[in-house]
Write an enzyme that holds these catalytic residues in place. Structure first.
Site, PDB file in Angstrom:
ATOM      1  N   ALA A  15       0.800  -1.227   0.000  1.00 39.97           N
ATOM      2  CA  ALA A  15       0.000   0.000   0.000  1.00 39.97           C
ATOM      3  C   ALA A  15       0.831   1.274   0.000  1.00 39.97           C
ATOM      4  O   ALA A  15       0.276   2.369  -0.051  1.00 39.97           O
ATOM      5  CB  ALA A  15      -0.936   0.014   1.211  1.00 39.97           C
ATOM      6  N   SER A  38       3.133  -2.407   4.075  1.00 36.55           N
ATOM      7  CA  SER A  38       4.251  -2.514   3.137  1.00 36.55           C
ATOM      8  C   SER A  38       5.499  -2.837   3.927  1.00 36.55           C
ATOM      9  O   SER A  38       5.498  -2.768   5.165  1.00 36.55           O
ATOM     10  CB  SER A  38       4.439  -1.222   2.324  1.00 36.55           C
ATOM     11  N   VAL A  65       6.050  -9.250   3.624  1.00 39.52           N
ATOM     12  CA  VAL A  65       4.997 -10.207   3.252  1.00 39.52           C
ATOM     13  C   VAL A  65       5.559 -11.558   2.824  1.00 39.52           C
ATOM     14  O   VAL A  65       4.810 -12.546   2.771  1.00 39.52           O
ATOM     15  CB  VAL A  65       4.089  -9.632   2.140  1.00 39.52           C
ATOM     16  N   TYR A 156       8.281 -13.870 -12.570  1.00 41.95           N
ATOM     17  CA  TYR A 156       7.137 -12.985 -12.391  1.00 41.95           C
ATOM     18  C   TYR A 156       5.878 -13.613 -12.989  1.00 41.95           C
ATOM     19  O   TYR A 156       4.813 -13.641 -12.355  1.00 41.95           O
ATOM     20  CB  TYR A 156       7.438 -11.642 -13.048  1.00 41.95           C
ATOM     21  N   ALA A 158       5.272 -16.777 -13.578  1.00 42.84           N
ATOM     22  CA  ALA A 158       4.884 -17.958 -12.797  1.00 42.84           C
ATOM     23  C   ALA A 158       4.151 -17.556 -11.529  1.00 42.84           C
ATOM     24  O   ALA A 158       3.132 -18.165 -11.161  1.00 42.84           O
ATOM     25  CB  ALA A 158       6.117 -18.787 -12.458  1.00 42.84           C
ATOM     26  N   LYS A 160       2.486 -14.770 -10.957  1.00 48.13           N
ATOM     27  CA  LYS A 160       1.196 -14.149 -11.257  1.00 48.13           C
ATOM     28  C   LYS A 160       0.188 -15.159 -11.803  1.00 48.13           C
ATOM     29  O   LYS A 160      -1.019 -15.049 -11.551  1.00 48.13           O
ATOM     30  CB  LYS A 160       1.394 -12.993 -12.238  1.00 48.13           C
ATOM     31  N   ILE A 189       0.674  -0.148 -16.402  1.00 47.78           N
ATOM     32  CA  ILE A 189       0.088   0.913 -15.587  1.00 47.78           C
ATOM     33  C   ILE A 189       1.161   1.943 -15.268  1.00 47.78           C
ATOM     34  O   ILE A 189       2.330   1.610 -15.054  1.00 47.78           O
ATOM     35  CB  ILE A 189      -0.498   0.346 -14.277  1.00 47.78           C
TER      36      ILE A 189
END
Length: 248
Positions: A15, A38, A65, A156, A158, A160, A189
């Protein structure tokens, strides 16, 4: 459409910036109490402060995380404080690009742990109160790369793609408890990561997108907010690409 949130609390990982911060701020604007998570304490605190400044309610936690024990400890503390966390948005993620033959095992593990395993850690530790309350929203942020792959991004892709499979399974497991689980797969984005690209590269990317532009973080945030609302109660197990038409 006016979205309905009745005294809900949300936890958003990653975040501190980019898409995660936009999601946290959008939920805060809509009256949801937001826990900004975060790895960087300064960034998640900044996100929470921005929500509070705009009249919302928020707090923050610095958590790695990728560390299952750290997530477990954080969840235990948060559930003692909030009793119930109704909405979970797993957004935290990293990229360590490189061809497979040049990718170290440690880099591979780091991407999988941060992007994919972390989703499992947060869900496992937060879903029981949702189940008891028989209401919950889980949104996992994947990527179009998880759908189509990309040379130089195997780890990345794999991670996702794994998020998509995990989400579909969770949706089936939790449906009887009225917990919905959906996935967003953003395309390119406008974030800190893409801002470092030169104009030639940005133009090349735009040519791959039928709408001829990159998306904005708030466009991801608004879709997330909808899926977290009462109005999205009959949507679960779905993958929504938000990519300007790049993947059809």
């Amino acid at each position: 459409m006016n979205l309905t949130f009745n005294n809900k609390t949300a936890l958003v990982t990653g975040a501190g910036r980019g898409i995660g911060r936009s999601i946290a701020e959008e939920l805060g604007y809509l009256g949801v109490t937001v826990i900004c998570v975060s790895k960087s304490e300064s960034s998640c605190k900044s996100a929470a402060d921005a929500i509070i400044k705009n009249g919302g309610e928020a707090t923050f936690r610095s958590v790695d995380v990728a560390d299952s024990k750290a997530v477990e400890v954080a969840c235990k503390s948060l559930l003692e404080e909030f009793t119930n966390i109704d909405i979970l948005v797993n957004n935290a993620g990293i990229v360590k690009d490189g061809l497979v033959l040049r990718t170290s095992v440690s880099d591979w593990d780091n991407v999988i742990q941060t992007n994919l395993n972390s989703c499992f850690y947060w869900v496992k530790n937060l879903v029981h109160p949702m189940a008891r309350k028989r209401w919950g929203r889980i949104i996992n942020i994947s990527s179009v790369i998880g759908l189509v792959g990309n040379a130089g991004q195997a780890s990345y892709a794999a991670s996702k793609a794994g998020i998509i499979g995990l989400s579909k399974s969770l949706a089936k497991e939790f449906a009887s408890r009225t917990i919905t689980v959906n996935t967003l797969a953003p395309g390119f984005i406008e974030t800190d990561m893409t801002s470092r690209l030169d104009e030639r590269t940005k133009d090349s990317i735009a040519n791959l997108i039928p709408l001829r532009r990159m998306g904005k973080p708030d466009e991801i945030a608004k879709m997330t907010a909808y899926l977290c609302s009462e109005e999205a109660s009959y949507i679960t197990g779905q993958v929504f690409t938000i990519d300007g038409g790049m993947v059809m």
